[in-house]
Design a protein around this motif. Structure first.
Motif, PDB file in Angstrom:
ATOM      1  N   ARG A   1       0.889  -1.181   0.093  1.00  0.00           N
ATOM      2  CA  ARG A   1       0.168  -0.044   0.036  1.00  0.00           C
ATOM      3  C   ARG A   1       0.816   1.106  -0.049  1.00  0.00           C
ATOM      4  NH1 ARG A   1      -1.523   3.686   3.657  1.00  0.00           N
ATOM      5  NH2 ARG A   1      -0.868   2.179   5.243  1.00  0.00           N
ATOM      6  N   LYS A   2       0.744   2.111  -0.911  1.00  0.00           N
ATOM      7  CA  LYS A   2       1.603   3.264  -1.101  1.00  0.00           C
ATOM      8  C   LYS A   2       1.257   4.130   0.231  1.00  0.00           C
ATOM      9  CE  LYS A   2       3.977   6.563  -2.882  1.00  0.00           C
ATOM     10  NZ  LYS A   2       5.300   6.261  -3.146  1.00  0.00           N
ATOM     11  N   GLY A   3       2.502   4.403   0.806  1.00  0.00           N
ATOM     12  CA  GLY A   3       2.656   5.152   2.026  1.00  0.00           C
ATOM     13  C   GLY A   3       2.431   4.461   3.426  1.00  0.00           C
ATOM     14  N   GLU A   4       2.714   2.964   3.299  1.00  0.00           N
ATOM     15  CA  GLU A   4       2.678   2.302   4.543  1.00  0.00           C
ATOM     16  C   GLU A   4       3.768   2.331   5.314  1.00  0.00           C
ATOM     17  OE1 GLU A   4       2.943  -2.155   3.956  1.00  0.00           O
ATOM     18  OE2 GLU A   4       2.498  -1.614   2.019  1.00  0.00           O
ATOM     19  N   THR A   5       4.901   2.354   4.793  1.00  0.00           N
ATOM     20  CA  THR A   5       6.296   2.948   5.536  1.00  0.00           C
ATOM     21  C   THR A   5       6.232   4.667   5.603  1.00  0.00           C
ATOM     22  OG1 THR A   5       7.167   0.827   4.740  1.00  0.00           O
ATOM     23  CG2 THR A   5       8.675   2.535   5.380  1.00  0.00           C
ATOM     24  N   SER A   6       6.132   5.213   4.618  1.00  0.00           N
ATOM     25  CA  SER A   6       6.451   6.729   4.509  1.00  0.00           C
ATOM     26  C   SER A   6       5.382   7.524   5.077  1.00  0.00           C
ATOM     27  CB  SER A   6       6.815   7.221   3.200  1.00  0.00           C
ATOM     28  OG  SER A   6       5.446   7.072   2.261  1.00  0.00           O
ATOM     29  N   GLY A   7       4.312   7.213   5.172  1.00  0.00           N
ATOM     30  CA  GLY A   7       3.060   7.636   5.653  1.00  0.00           C
ATOM     31  C   GLY A   7       2.629   8.637   4.346  1.00  0.00           C
ATOM     32  N   HIS A   8       3.018   8.381   3.242  1.00  0.00           N
ATOM     33  CA  HIS A   8       2.747   9.320   1.990  1.00  0.00           C
ATOM     34  C   HIS A   8       1.834   8.658   1.187  1.00  0.00           C
ATOM     35  CE1 HIS A   8       6.970  11.433   2.562  1.00  0.00           C
ATOM     36  NE2 HIS A   8       6.166  11.661   3.366  1.00  0.00           N
ATOM     37  N   VAL A   9       0.507   8.468   1.736  1.00  0.00           N
ATOM     38  CA  VAL A   9      -0.575   7.770   1.272  1.00  0.00           C
ATOM     39  C   VAL A   9      -1.080   8.268  -0.130  1.00  0.00           C
ATOM     40  CG1 VAL A   9      -3.104   6.808   1.779  1.00  0.00           C
ATOM     41  CG2 VAL A   9      -1.135   6.927   3.438  1.00  0.00           C
ATOM     42  N   GLN A  10      -1.707   7.540  -0.953  1.00  0.00           N
ATOM     43  CA  GLN A  10      -2.299   8.181  -1.954  1.00  0.00           C
ATOM     44  C   GLN A  10      -3.824   7.749  -1.973  1.00  0.00           C
ATOM     45  OE1 GLN A  10      -0.268   6.262  -5.508  1.00  0.00           O
ATOM     46  NE2 GLN A  10       1.266   7.939  -5.669  1.00  0.00           N
TER      47      GLN A  10
ATOM     48  N   HIS B   1      10.261   7.620  -3.775  1.00  0.00           N
ATOM     49  CA  HIS B   1      10.809   7.060  -2.629  1.00  0.00           C
ATOM     50  C   HIS B   1      12.240   7.675  -2.484  1.00  0.00           C
ATOM     51  CE1 HIS B   1      12.926   4.688  -5.845  1.00  0.00           C
ATOM     52  NE2 HIS B   1      13.731   4.395  -4.958  1.00  0.00           N
ATOM     53  N   VAL B   2      12.653   8.512  -3.245  1.00  0.00           N
ATOM     54  CA  VAL B   2      13.893   9.413  -2.847  1.00  0.00           C
ATOM     55  C   VAL B   2      13.545  10.619  -2.505  1.00  0.00           C
ATOM     56  CG1 VAL B   2      15.314   7.781  -4.598  1.00  0.00           C
ATOM     57  CG2 VAL B   2      14.266   9.786  -5.556  1.00  0.00           C
TER      58      VAL B   2
ATOM     59  N   GLU C   1      15.889   9.288   6.656  1.00  0.00           N
ATOM     60  CA  GLU C   1      15.351   9.183   7.802  1.00  0.00           C
ATOM     61  C   GLU C   1      13.915   8.528   7.954  1.00  0.00           C
ATOM     62  OE1 GLU C   1      14.308  13.659   8.374  1.00  0.00           O
ATOM     63  OE2 GLU C   1      16.527  14.033   8.439  1.00  0.00           O
ATOM     64  N   VAL C   2      13.105   8.442   6.677  1.00  0.00           N
ATOM     65  CA  VAL C   2      12.045   7.621   6.579  1.00  0.00           C
ATOM     66  C   VAL C   2      12.275   6.160   6.391  1.00  0.00           C
ATOM     67  CG1 VAL C   2       9.975   7.199   4.967  1.00  0.00           C
ATOM     68  CG2 VAL C   2      10.839   9.529   5.398  1.00  0.00           C
ATOM     69  N   TYR C   3      13.268   5.612   5.566  1.00  0.00           N
ATOM     70  CA  TYR C   3      13.362   4.411   5.529  1.00  0.00           C
ATOM     71  C   TYR C   3      14.819   3.693   6.203  1.00  0.00           C
ATOM     72  CZ  TYR C   3      10.260   5.531   1.760  1.00  0.00           C
ATOM     73  OH  TYR C   3       9.117   5.721   0.785  1.00  0.00           O
ATOM     74  N   GLY C   4      15.612   4.731   6.725  1.00  0.00           N
ATOM     75  CA  GLY C   4      16.655   4.115   7.417  1.00  0.00           C
ATOM     76  C   GLY C   4      17.734   3.376   6.393  1.00  0.00           C
ATOM     77  N   ARG C   5      17.796   4.103   5.136  1.00  0.00           N
ATOM     78  CA  ARG C   5      18.551   3.214   4.314  1.00  0.00           C
ATOM     79  C   ARG C   5      18.876   4.129   3.218  1.00  0.00           C
ATOM     80  NH1 ARG C   5      15.389   1.680   0.265  1.00  0.00           N
ATOM     81  NH2 ARG C   5      13.234   0.673   0.900  1.00  0.00           N
TER      82      ARG C   5
END
Length: 138
Positions: free
Chosen positions: A67-76, A102-103, A131-135
């Motif tokens: 799901r878009k945003g499940e990690t970043s919180g940037h939902v569509q 994602h970048v 900061e969001v993905y830790g990588r």
């Protein structure tokens, strides 16, 4: 009228997934119309998107539904779902929370191709992916 023409003008959803069970999905911003990203959908991603009103995709690299945003919180948040005439491409019109890329950029199409190489277009990144993905994401 040929059978293919009836399918292409009819009201029955019969997606034509490729040999890997996928459809390309073009995603545009509901407000400005900018192309935000292109992703892939399988049948489950399409079903979940229709059911929930939020964008779901198939990750070819991770081989999993996301799901878009499940990690970043940037939902569509999906405003409209369209399919092309031969039902082999999906178009989502969305209200994007944060960034689509994602970048860290609002759109994945943040560079233009020039004779010298790639040149940035428009805005600075919306977030730092480390900061969001830790990588690293490159």
């Amino acid at each position: 009228m040929p059978a293919d023409t009836l399918l292409e003008t009819g009201d029955r959803l019969t997606p034509r997934f490729d040999a890997h069970g996928l459809l390309p999905c073009v995603v545009t911003d509901a407000e400005g119309g900018d192309v935000l990203m292109v992703a892939w959908m399988n049948a489950e991603a399409l079903d979940r998107t229709v059911e929930t009103g939020t964008a779901h995709y198939w990750s070819r690299s991770r081989r999993e539904l996301w799901r878009k945003g499940e990690t970043s919180g940037h939902v569509q948040h999906v405003e409209d779902i369209r399919i092309d005439c031969d039902q082999d491409t999906i178009w989502l019109i969305v209200r994007q929370t944060g960034a689509a890329c994602h970048v860290g950029y609002r759109s994945c199409f943040y560079r233009r191709v020039t004779p010298e190489g790639l040149a940035p277009v428009g805005d600075a990144p919306v977030f730092d992916p480390r900061e969001v993905y830790g990588r690293r994401t490159d």
